[in-house]
Every structure is written in structure tokens, then in C-alpha cells.
Design a protein around this motif. Structure first.
Motif, PDB file in Angstrom:
ATOM      1  N   TYR A 352       0.992  -1.170  -0.320  1.00 35.55           N
ATOM      2  CA  TYR A 352      -0.017  -0.156   0.063  1.00 35.55           C
ATOM      3  C   TYR A 352       0.896   1.275  -0.538  1.00 35.55           C
ATOM      4  CZ  TYR A 352      -3.707  -3.853   0.854  1.00 35.55           C
ATOM      5  OH  TYR A 352      -4.392  -4.751   0.632  1.00 35.55           O
ATOM      6  N   HIS A 353       2.643   1.062  -0.005  1.00 32.99           N
ATOM      7  CA  HIS A 353       3.116   1.874   0.013  1.00 32.99           C
ATOM      8  C   HIS A 353       3.262   3.695  -1.032  1.00 32.99           C
ATOM      9  CE1 HIS A 353       6.383   4.525   1.240  1.00 32.99           C
ATOM     10  NE2 HIS A 353       6.678   4.602  -0.234  1.00 32.99           N
ATOM     11  N   GLU A 354       2.019   3.125  -2.685  1.00 33.67           N
ATOM     12  CA  GLU A 354       2.154   4.254  -2.918  1.00 33.67           C
ATOM     13  C   GLU A 354       0.216   4.870  -2.793  1.00 33.67           C
ATOM     14  OE1 GLU A 354       4.279   2.058  -4.129  1.00 33.67           O
ATOM     15  OE2 GLU A 354       5.795   3.089  -4.725  1.00 33.67           O
ATOM     16  N   ARG A 355      -0.395   3.775  -2.451  1.00 31.47           N
ATOM     17  CA  ARG A 355      -1.419   4.002  -2.091  1.00 31.47           C
ATOM     18  C   ARG A 355      -1.621   4.797  -0.540  1.00 31.47           C
ATOM     19  NH1 ARG A 355      -1.361  -0.595  -4.750  1.00 31.47           N
ATOM     20  NH2 ARG A 355      -2.507  -0.980  -6.649  1.00 31.47           N
ATOM     21  N   MET A 356      -0.819   4.848  -0.077  1.00 27.98           N
ATOM     22  CA  MET A 356      -1.271   5.780   1.244  1.00 27.98           C
ATOM     23  C   MET A 356      -0.959   7.555   0.462  1.00 27.98           C
ATOM     24  SD  MET A 356       0.864   3.750   4.518  1.00 27.98           S
ATOM     25  CE  MET A 356       2.231   2.910   3.577  1.00 27.98           C
TER      26      MET A 356
END
Ligand code: ARG
Length: 673
Positions: A352-356
């Protein structure tokens, strides 16, 4: 008008039309019957068909109502009506029949509860309708005085013609005792034998995302994760059996600040990790070493933080180090999943890094965050603590990843039902996540069903938190090994090693070991804590996996020992009546036929111990039947003189229902034990 509602309505119309046509046909046949007592098989079949359609109709009607009220006329585009018929639930049909009776008897009480329950004692019929008592209360509130017995009578008079009730009797304070027609039981059991055990008819097919197991990289999986793994897997099996589309997700903790110290330690211990894979055998020990340095060495701590920054910036060397560490853990987790026969798709926190970043953007734009001592937090109405979206050092948290995750599951994974199987201690975390996600528009609770499946802690036999003697967390792999060892000893104690081949013995040992660990967990209400005791779970009496697995194997061997082949049984299922005349036979049949209603109930509360109670009841009721009813008769020389095929069929149906329960509970029965 909305698509789904329209689809339902069309199918409801079709079903209604069919019901009407069949009713006409049945009426015609009734006229033809002219005083004959026994309905012809043709007429029984028509009536059954009629009832099935009516039942489906009422399910469709309920679905339409729910869809319409969900969001004005805006329904959930993701829910799709289910296909197929499914195994009828007697309680479900009685519910329809009595709902109609109550509607007709008391049109002014549209909200009157329809209360149908299996009778606890054959004296009170097979099922009971207990609505009259609460209806008397409701009428009283309207200023109408009516004794419950009178209400019961009026309901009784309005019960529509149906193929499953043979007798109604009013008893006690105003109970209606319902006696079922055995022909109906015959039909349903025959269906099980011919078509196999089917799920109950259901209204909508959901896409369910189940988050379970979810251990943390570099840390040992503990018994809490074992509970989550066992419960989660069974929930998935249940939902799959019911026909839903299930995504099993392992939300692995793979993206926290702990990786800083792990990578820093890796750099020191295995400086050439970029080219030579580091031989980390014991990642937990490695973690402990890193932690000691982190807590005592300021320089190391600084370096660890710098590593986190580089990792989160996705610098190749740091990603490589991180992957190496994750892989070691992954292998250890997989060893456990393989042994327990569990499949999961890994979507760890790192996923979820980018989605965070997108979440933060969205929250900033919407003005949902506020500053609090350097942190960015978010409040939701009714929640006592806020989420921390951005820490004062700029990093993200467990909260941030779960916000991104819930959004992903609904909008990208297309889930319309999200289940989280996590220890009860995290319930507030998820309540806050869902409230915030609703507030900022990530989810609409009217369209997405959300379930937090919490569970209590596992205790040791000393009733304290389950730990090793030295106070460490128990390694799951050791626990499984211990289970195998104990199961092996148990089988030898029962001298099974003398009758089984080495392969059969091994299969039985694994079946008992993993079965008993799973069953001990599932048979307790998951909200409660439970005591982990190999002695208890390996007992061969009472509600244990060992007892059930033995019972099942014995049932399966009955026809084999009577020299009746599976083919002969299949043939017999088509043209031999299942024997239901004896009281114990009928008792068993009624328990078996409760299978669909038990599943329907569990789908609502997701409490699987009810399935354990059910399968245990099947097994004990079977014993009562088997003790009083001969299936096979032998002469004094031990030769078979008579085989009661109708009873063997009942044994078959019992085995099929037990097997279906075992499948959901993750128990693997073996042919010989
Ligand atoms: N890794 C977490 C733990 O061990 C559980 C994760 C549960 N799932 C989630 N979406 N937060 O406590």
C-alpha cells in the motif's frame, strides 16, 4: 430504475408465475384425488416444487426490499443475484409458511415476529412456532387484549396448504407444535444422496475479502496468528461453500520502522548480502540481536532510521536487503500454511506504500486531517481516539496503511463484504478505520458489509497467557510437531499401528494432529479465551476432532463391511426409500436436515463453534440411531443375513453431511483410522 432491483423483480415475477401455475395444477390434482387419503407421488412432487419456488420467491422479495432500502433506489452494483436452487431449509420454509399465516391472520401487525425453532423434545412436535406470545404483547400495546392461545389458534387457521406439515397443535401458553410430513424429509434426504450436499439457496453472491493470519515479518508467528489462521480459513471455506467469491488476504506486517534496524544489522553481519544470500536460520534471534543494539547503541539507532528512509525511498540495495529478510520469514510462514492446508494471497503493508500517498493527498484535499503536536491526525464521529495518518517524522503508520487498504479492497479489489480476522485487542483500531473511511468517502456502509472477527487469547493449562516454560512465545512449528508426536502416541496407545499400514498410520496421525488443533480452536466461541491442552483435544470422547473423525470413519465402514459397494448405494438412492419409520431414524433425519439453517445462522454471526456443535449433534444422534436400529443383521456365525438398505442410505446421508462440515472446519478424514 436500478439494474439489480430490476433483475430481481424479473426473476421474482417469473417465480410467481410458476408458483401460480403449479398451484393450479396441484388444485386440479386435489380435486381428482376425491377423498383418497394418500397423495400420489406425482402430486407430492408438484407440491414440493411449488414450495421450493415459493421459498425462492420470498428470498428474492427480501433481496429486492433490502436493495431498495439500501440507498434509496441506488443499489450496490457489485452484488449479483445467485443462481441455482440449493438445499432447502425446513426452518426457512416454515418461516415462509407462518409469515403468510400471520400476515393473513393479523394484517394490522405487519412487523409481527415469525419465530420458528426446532423442538427440543419430540413431545412438542418437530418444530415450534412461538410467535403468539410476543404478538400478544404487540397487540396489547395497540390496546387490543388477546390471549396468546387465541392468537395461536388464529395463526393455525390461516396456515396455507403446504407439503411439509402433517399436524399442528396448540400447546402451553400459546406455542404451535409442528409435526412434519416424513415424505418431505424423504425428498430432501434423497436429494442429498443424489445431488450431494448443496448449500442453502442464497440471495446474492458477494465478493468477500477476508483478511486473516497476517503475521509480521521477522517476528515469530504466535498463537494469536494461529487462531486468526484457523478461523479465517474456515470462514473462507464456509463462504466459498455458500457460493461467494472469496479473496483470502495475508496482510503481512512487512513495512514498519523495524526494518531499519534489521537492515542495519544485516549490513554489519553479512556485508556481502548483495551477492551472497545471507544464511539467516533463526530470524527471531536475528531480530532480537538487532533490537538489543537498537535500544543500547545511539549510532546504530541513527543508522537504522536512515535505513528506513532509504528503504521507503525504494533505493535498490535497501529493497534487496528488505526482500531477503522477508523471504526468510515467508518460508517459515509457508511451512505452517502447508501443514495446515491453508492458502493465502500476500498483500502486505508494503503493497500500500504508493496508495498511502494517495490517501494522504485525498485527506489533505478534503480537509480531514488536523495537526496535533507535529502529527497529522484524523478524527471520526463517535470515536474516542484519532488515527495517526502522518507521524511527526513524516512517516506513515499502521493506521495509514489500513486506510489505504480498506479503500483498495472496495475500489480496486471490488469487495462488497470485508472481513478482518484479528485479535479482539484491535477492535477499536478497526472501528476507527471504518468510521474515518466512511467519513472521507472510501466506503459506504450501506453497500459494503464489514465484519471484525475478533477472538480471545489462547491460555496455557495454567490459565495464563500461552507461553513456553521460559516465558517465550510458543513457536507454531514446535506446536504442530508436538501435536504430531502426541497424535502418534495416541494411535499407538489404541494399537492402531497393529492394523494400519505405515502410510495409513501417517495419514491418520496428520489428520488427528492438525484436525484436533483446528477443532479445539473452532469449537470454542471465538470471542472467548480458550485453554490450549493437547490432553483435552486428543480425548476420544466428547466434542473433539478425534471423536468425530473416528465416528465418521466408522459410519463410512458400515456399508463396506456389509459388502455394499458405492455403486450399489448410488443405485439404491434412486429407488429405495430411506428408512425413517423408527423414532431414532426420524430424529437423525431431522438433525441432518438442519444443516442449511445452521449455515444460514452462521453466515449472520460468523460464529463457527455452532457448526462444531451441529456436527457433534449429528454424531451423537447417529450413535443413538445405530444403537437401536440394526443396519446389518448377522447370524450367530457372524454371517450377514440381512442388509437394511434404507438404513444404509441414512448412514450415507449422515456421512455426507459430516463430510461437508469437516470440509468447512478444515478437518481431513481418512479412510481408515
Ligand atoms: N500484522 C497484524 C498483527 O500481527 C495484523 C494485521 C491485521 N490486518 C490488518 N489489515 N491490519 O497484529
Amino acid at each position: 430504475m436500478d439494474d439489480v432491483v430490476q433483475k430481481y423483480q424479473k426473476r421474482a415475477q417469473e417465480a410467481e408465475l410458476k408458483v401460480q401455475l403449479l398451484e393450479k395444477e396441484v388444485e386440479g390434482l386435489v380435486a381428482l384425488l376425491n377423498g383418497e387419503d394418500e397423495p400420489s407421488p406425482e402430486m407430492s412432487a408438484l407440491q414440493l416444487e411449488n414450495t421450493k419456488l415459493k421459498h425462492r420467491l420470498s428470498i428474492l422479495m427480501r433481496a429486492i426490499k433490502r436493495e431498495e432500502s439500501a440507498s434509496g433506489s441506488q443499489s450496490n452494483p457489485k452484488s449479483v443475484p445467485m443462481k441455482g436452487e440449493g438445499m432447502l431449509s425446513i426452518q426457512g420454509i416454515l418461516n415462509d409458511v407462518f409469515a403468510e399465516a400471520i400476515r393473513n391472520a393479523y394484517p394490522d401487525l405487519p412487523e409481527a415476529p415469525v419465530i420458528i425453532m426446532p423442538s427440543s423434545n419430540a413431545k412438542f412436535g418437530d418444530y415450534q412456532c412461538n410467535s403468539a406470545m410476543s404478538m400478544a404483547q404487540a397487540l396489547k400495546a395497540q390496546g387490543v387484549k388477546a390471549p396468546p392461545r387465541e392468537i395461536a389458534k388464529k395463526i393455525q387457521d390461516n396456515v396455507p396448504s403446504n407439503p411439509l406439515i402433517s399436524k399442528l397443535e396448540i400447546a402451553g401458553a400459546g406455542f404451535i407444535n409442528i409435526t412434519l410430513k416424513k415424505e418431505f424429509g424423504h425428498e430432501l434426504l434423497k436429494n442429498i444422496l443424489i445431488r450431494g450436499v448443496q448449500p442453502p439457496p442464497s440471495e446474492v453472491k458477494h465478493r468477500v475479502v477476508v483478511d486473516f493470519s497476517s503475521p509480521n515479518i521477522a517476528k515469530e508467528m504466535h498463537v494469536g496468528h494461529l487462531r486468526s489462521t484457523i478461523i479465517g480459513e474456515s470462514v473462507c471455506r464456509l463462504l466459498e461453500f455458500l457460493g461467494h467469491d472469496v479473496v483470502r488476504v495475508n496482510h503481512v506486517g512487512d513495512w514498519g520502522t523495524q526494518f531499519g534496524m534489521l537492515i542495519a544489522h544485516l549490513e554489519d553481519k553479512f556485508p556481502n548480502f548483495r551477492t551472497v544470500s545471507p544464511p539467516i536460520a533463526d530470524l527471531q534471534a536475528f531480530y532480537k540481536e538487532a533490537k538489543v543494539r537498537f535500544d543500547s547503541d545511539e549510532d546504530f539507532k541513527k543508522r537504522a532510521y536512515a535505513c528506513v528512509v532509504k528503504l521507503q525511498a525504494k533505493q535498490p540495495d535497501y529493497i534487496k536487503a528488505w526482500q531477503l529478510i522477508c523471504d526468510v520469514s515467508r518460508k517459515a510462514f509457508q511451512a505452517i500454511y502447508d501443514r495446515l492446508d491453508i492458502t493465502l494471497k500476500e498483500y502486505g503493508e508494503s503493497f500500500y506504500h504508493e496508495r498511502m500517498l494517495d490517501v494522504v493527498e485525498h485527506l489533505k484535499k478534503g480537509g480531514y486531517m488536523e495537526e496535533d503536536e507535529g502529527r497529522q491526525i484524523m478524527w471520526a464521529d463517535g470515536c474516542k481516539i484519532p488515527l495517526t495518518i502522518i507521524k511527526s517524522d513524516g512517516g506513515f503508520t499502521y493506521d495509514t496503511s489500513d486506510m489505504a487498504c480498506v479503500r483498495y479492497r472496495v475500489h480496486e479489489e471490488n469487495g462488497d463484504w470485508l472481513i478482518y480476522v484479528v485479535d479482539a485487542g484491535q477492535s477499536t483500531h478497526f472501528e476507527t478505520i471504518w468510521a474515518c473511511a466512511e467519513k472521507c468517502g472510501f466506503i459506504d456502509k450501506r453497500k459494503v458489509r464489514l465484519d471484525f472477527l475478533g477472538f480471545g487469547v489462547v491460555l496455557g493449562e495454567d490459565k495464563k497467557k500461552f507461553k513456553t516454560r521460559s516465558g517465550d512465545t510458543v513457536r507454531l512449528i514446535d506446536l504442530l510437531d508436538e501435536g504430531l508426536k502426541r497424535a502418534g502416541e495416541k494411535l499407538v496407545e489404541k494399537e492402531r499401528d497393529k492394523v494400519l499400514s505405515p502410510e495409513e498410520l501417517k495419514a491418520a496421525q496428520e489428520s488427528v494432529a492438525y484436525g484436533c488443533i483446528k477443532y479445539a480452536d473452532l469449537s470454542h466461541n471465538r470471542n472467548h479465551e480458550y485453554v490450549f491442552s493437547f490432553d483435552k483435544m486428543l480425548e476420544d470422547k466428547g466434542n473433539t476432532a478425534v471423536y468425530l473423525l473416528y465416528a465418521y470413519t466408522r459410519i463410512c465402514s458400515i456399508s463396506r463391511n456389509a459388502n455394499v459397494s458405492p455403486e450399489q448405494l448410488r443405485e439404491a438412492a434412486k429407488n429405495t426409500e430411506i428408512s425413517l419409520d423408527h423414532e431414532k431414524e426420524w430424529n437423525l433425519a431431522k438433525v441432518l436436515l438442519r444443516f442449511p439453517e445452521v449455515l444460514v445462522k452462521i453466515t449472520k454471526d460468523l460464529l463457527l463453534h455452532q457448526l462444531c456443535e451441529f456436527v457433534y449433534e449429528v454424531s451423537t444422534t447417529f450413535s443413538e440411531f445405530y444403537d437401536s436400529c440394526y443396519c446389518v443383521e448377522k447370524n450367530s456365525a457372524g454371517e450377514i443375513v440381512k442388509v437394511n438398505m434404507g438404513r444404509l442410505l441414512l448412514c450415507e446421508a449422515t456421512a455426507s453431511i459430516m463430510a461437508a462440515c469437516f470440509h468447512i472446519l478444515g478437518l481431513k478424514p481418512v479412510a481408515k483410522m
